[in-house]
Design a protein around this motif. Structure first.
Motif, short mmCIF file in Angstrom:
data_model
loop_
_atom_site.label_atom_id
_atom_site.label_comp_id
_atom_site.label_asym_id
_atom_site.label_seq_id
_atom_site.Cartn_x
_atom_site.Cartn_y
_atom_site.Cartn_z
N ALA A 16 0.83 -1.21 0.00
CA ALA A 16 0.00 0.00 0.00
C ALA A 16 0.86 1.26 0.00
O ALA A 16 0.58 2.23 -0.72
CB ALA A 16 -0.93 -0.01 1.22
N THR A 17 1.94 1.25 0.80
CA THR A 17 2.84 2.41 0.85
C THR A 17 3.53 2.62 -0.48
O THR A 17 3.68 3.75 -0.95
CB THR A 17 3.88 2.21 1.96
OG1 THR A 17 3.22 2.00 3.20
CG2 THR A 17 4.78 3.44 2.07
N LEU A 18 3.95 1.53 -1.10
CA LEU A 18 4.62 1.63 -2.40
C LEU A 18 3.68 2.16 -3.47
O LEU A 18 4.09 2.94 -4.34
CB LEU A 18 5.17 0.26 -2.80
CG LEU A 18 6.23 0.23 -3.91
CD1 LEU A 18 7.44 1.05 -3.49
CD2 LEU A 18 6.64 -1.20 -4.21
N ALA A 19 2.40 1.77 -3.40
CA ALA A 19 1.42 2.28 -4.36
C ALA A 19 1.24 3.79 -4.18
O ALA A 19 1.20 4.55 -5.15
CB ALA A 19 0.09 1.56 -4.18
N GLY A 20 1.14 4.23 -2.92
CA GLY A 20 1.02 5.66 -2.66
C GLY A 20 2.26 6.42 -3.09
O GLY A 20 2.18 7.51 -3.67
N ALA A 21 3.44 5.84 -2.82
CA ALA A 21 4.69 6.49 -3.22
C ALA A 21 4.80 6.59 -4.73
O ALA A 21 5.29 7.60 -5.26
CB ALA A 21 5.87 5.71 -2.65
N SER A 22 4.34 5.55 -5.44
CA SER A 22 4.42 5.58 -6.90
C SER A 22 3.56 6.72 -7.47
O SER A 22 3.96 7.39 -8.42
CB SER A 22 3.97 4.24 -7.48
OG SER A 22 2.57 4.03 -7.27
N PHE A 23 2.40 6.95 -6.85
CA PHE A 23 1.54 8.04 -7.31
C PHE A 23 2.20 9.39 -7.07
O PHE A 23 2.17 10.28 -7.93
CB PHE A 23 0.18 7.96 -6.59
CG PHE A 23 -0.82 8.96 -7.07
CD1 PHE A 23 -1.58 8.71 -8.20
CD2 PHE A 23 -1.00 10.16 -6.40
CE1 PHE A 23 -2.51 9.65 -8.65
CE2 PHE A 23 -1.93 11.09 -6.85
CZ PHE A 23 -2.69 10.84 -7.98
N LEU A 24 2.81 9.55 -5.90
CA LEU A 24 3.48 10.81 -5.59
C LEU A 24 4.68 11.04 -6.49
O LEU A 24 4.93 12.16 -6.95
CB LEU A 24 3.92 10.81 -4.12
CG LEU A 24 2.80 10.84 -3.08
CD1 LEU A 24 3.38 10.75 -1.67
CD2 LEU A 24 1.95 12.10 -3.22
N ILE A 25 5.45 9.99 -6.74
CA ILE A 25 6.63 10.11 -7.62
C ILE A 25 6.21 10.48 -9.03
O ILE A 25 6.80 11.37 -9.65
CB ILE A 25 7.42 8.79 -7.62
CG1 ILE A 25 8.10 8.57 -6.27
CG2 ILE A 25 8.46 8.78 -8.74
CD1 ILE A 25 8.70 7.19 -6.10
N PHE A 26 5.18 9.82 -9.53
CA PHE A 26 4.71 10.11 -10.88
C PHE A 26 4.17 11.54 -10.97
O PHE A 26 4.46 12.26 -11.92
CB PHE A 26 3.62 9.11 -11.27
CG PHE A 26 3.24 9.16 -12.73
CD1 PHE A 26 3.96 8.44 -13.66
CD2 PHE A 26 2.16 9.92 -13.15
CE1 PHE A 26 3.62 8.48 -15.01
CE2 PHE A 26 1.81 9.97 -14.48
CZ PHE A 26 2.54 9.25 -15.42
N GLN A 282 11.52 8.24 -12.50
CA GLN A 282 10.44 7.56 -11.78
C GLN A 282 10.84 6.14 -11.39
O GLN A 282 10.57 5.69 -10.26
CB GLN A 282 9.19 7.55 -12.66
CG GLN A 282 8.57 8.93 -12.83
CD GLN A 282 7.62 9.01 -14.02
OE1 GLN A 282 7.59 8.10 -14.86
NE2 GLN A 282 6.85 10.08 -14.09
N ALA A 283 11.51 5.43 -12.29
CA ALA A 283 11.91 4.05 -12.00
C ALA A 283 12.92 4.00 -10.86
O ALA A 283 12.79 3.21 -9.91
CB ALA A 283 12.49 3.41 -13.25
N ILE A 284 13.95 4.86 -10.90
CA ILE A 284 14.99 4.86 -9.87
C ILE A 284 14.40 5.28 -8.53
O ILE A 284 14.71 4.67 -7.48
CB ILE A 284 16.15 5.78 -10.27
CG1 ILE A 284 16.83 5.24 -11.53
CG2 ILE A 284 17.16 5.89 -9.14
CD1 ILE A 284 17.92 6.15 -12.07
N SER A 285 13.55 6.30 -8.53
CA SER A 285 12.95 6.76 -7.28
C SER A 285 12.09 5.67 -6.65
O SER A 285 12.14 5.45 -5.43
CB SER A 285 12.11 8.01 -7.53
OG SER A 285 12.89 9.05 -8.07
N LEU A 286 11.34 4.98 -7.47
CA LEU A 286 10.47 3.92 -6.95
C LEU A 286 11.29 2.77 -6.40
O LEU A 286 10.95 2.19 -5.35
CB LEU A 286 9.54 3.43 -8.06
CG LEU A 286 8.38 2.51 -7.63
CD1 LEU A 286 7.46 3.24 -6.67
CD2 LEU A 286 7.60 2.03 -8.85
N ILE A 287 12.37 2.42 -7.06
CA ILE A 287 13.24 1.34 -6.58
C ILE A 287 13.87 1.73 -5.25
O ILE A 287 13.97 0.90 -4.33
CB ILE A 287 14.33 1.03 -7.63
CG1 ILE A 287 13.69 0.36 -8.84
CG2 ILE A 287 15.42 0.14 -7.04
CD1 ILE A 287 14.66 0.14 -9.99
N MET A 288 14.29 2.98 -5.10
CA MET A 288 14.88 3.43 -3.84
C MET A 288 13.88 3.35 -2.70
O MET A 288 14.22 2.94 -1.58
CB MET A 288 15.40 4.87 -3.99
CG MET A 288 16.68 4.99 -4.78
SD MET A 288 17.33 6.67 -4.76
CE MET A 288 18.94 6.42 -5.54
#
Length: 319
Positions: A16-26, A282-288
């Motif tokens: 759930a946190t990763l999904a929220g983070a992905s939205f913020l990063i995008f 976006q990819a690097i930020s999400l991986i981090m």
């Protein structure tokens, strides 16, 4: 709470946190000034038709939510998209640059854990002038940002003395380790000081506990008391800094890799941010973000093993 139940709950929370983070990063990339189209045109004027062709190719005119859902769907299938700057798959870029970054982080982490714990142990146990020397040295280390340490180390040991390469990654594992020696020290310096101070404070606190005094009064050897009763009890406090150490390593890697021209993921992130390469950033930020959460999960799972007083799911364990 059982181990499997706790792990399953944490994995759901991480998803759930990763999904929220992905939205913020995008969303953050799309709120930034400029656009990929302006970089692709390299400052040249273009006809409306050319701009429309670029927007259509990269789906820049689609509604924001549609762009996000399309991007998230590709991520779930392991497709990070195509780099706008390098005109190749982001996955291939990451695969080419990830080994250098992983080796750099591992080398720095070994230095942090080894020297940080050793200096903290020595300062707490020896006391006196030795403790004062540890406090002064760690204060200097904590007060030296990674990019400052990188400039100083590069100027002295690479440029002036010529003992180490001034940049690059080299060829082969041995050559890579040689090229990454100075970047690893620059990356680890601040964290060595931080971990040493945390270790020293935790051990000094445990030294004053009653069970340590009782153990000594019963004739238990000093080394055994320090190892079994002091360091082991202080290790729980030290372990809680694990997430902070890894997150700092990941962030500072960008600065250090740029300073030493290390062709890793950190330098790629810096270059991609400058050129508005949305898919790569976006990819690097999400991986981090994912790595940081994984480290925190490991710390939470290890905490009860280090300190039996902590139970899975307790406030102390998840902190």
């Amino acid at each position: 709470m059982s181990f499997l139940r706790f792990a399953a709950r944490r994995l759901v929370e991480m998803a759930a946190t990763l999904a929220g983070a992905s939205f913020l990063i995008f969303g953050a990339m799309h709120l930034a000034p400029g656009s990929p189209a302006s970089f692709l045109l390299a400052g040249r004027s273009a006809s409306p038709e050319a701009l429309q062709a670029i927007s259509t190719r990269y789906h820049l005119d689609d509604p924001f939510l549609l762009q996000y859902l399309r991007w998230a769907g590709r991520i779930l299938h392991g497709d990070f998209g195509r780099s706008i700057t390098y005109r190749t798959d982001v996955s291939r870029l990451l695969a080419d640059r990830l080994p250098a970054t992983l080796l750099l982080v591992v080398m720095a982490l070994v230095l942090v854990v080894t020297l940080g714990l050793l200096l903290g142990w020595i300062g707490a146990v020896r006391g006196g002038a030795v403790d004062s020397a540890v406090l002064v040295s760690t204060t200097v280390a904590v007060g030296t940002p990674s990019f400052v340490a990188a400039v100083l180390l590069q100027g002295l040991f690479a440029v002036k003395l010529g003992w180490f390469p001034s940049g690059g990654t080299g060829d082969g594992v041995g050559d890579m380790i040689w090229h990454l020696a100075l970047p690893a020290v620059a990356l680890a310096l601040y964290l060595i000081g931080m971990l040493a101070r945390v270790t020293r404070a935790a051990m000094a606190d445990v030294l004053g506990h009653e069970h340590v005094t009782v153990a000594r009064s019963r004739g238990v050897t000093g080394h055994h008391v320090i190892r079994r009763h002091v360091f082991r009890n202080a290790l729980g406090t030290v372990l809680t800094t694990g997430g902070l150490i890894v997150s700092t390593l990941l962030v500072c890697t960008v600065l250090v890799e740029t300073a030493f021209s290390v062709g890793g993921v950190g330098q790629l992130l810096e270059l991609s941010t400058t050129t508005k390469d949305f898919p790569t950033v976006q990819a690097i930020s999400l991986i981090m973000v994912g790595l940081f959460m994984a480290v925190n999960l490991v710390v939470d799972l290890l905490h009860p093993l280090v300190d039996p007083r902590v139970t899975l799911g307790s406030r102390k364990a998840t902190g």
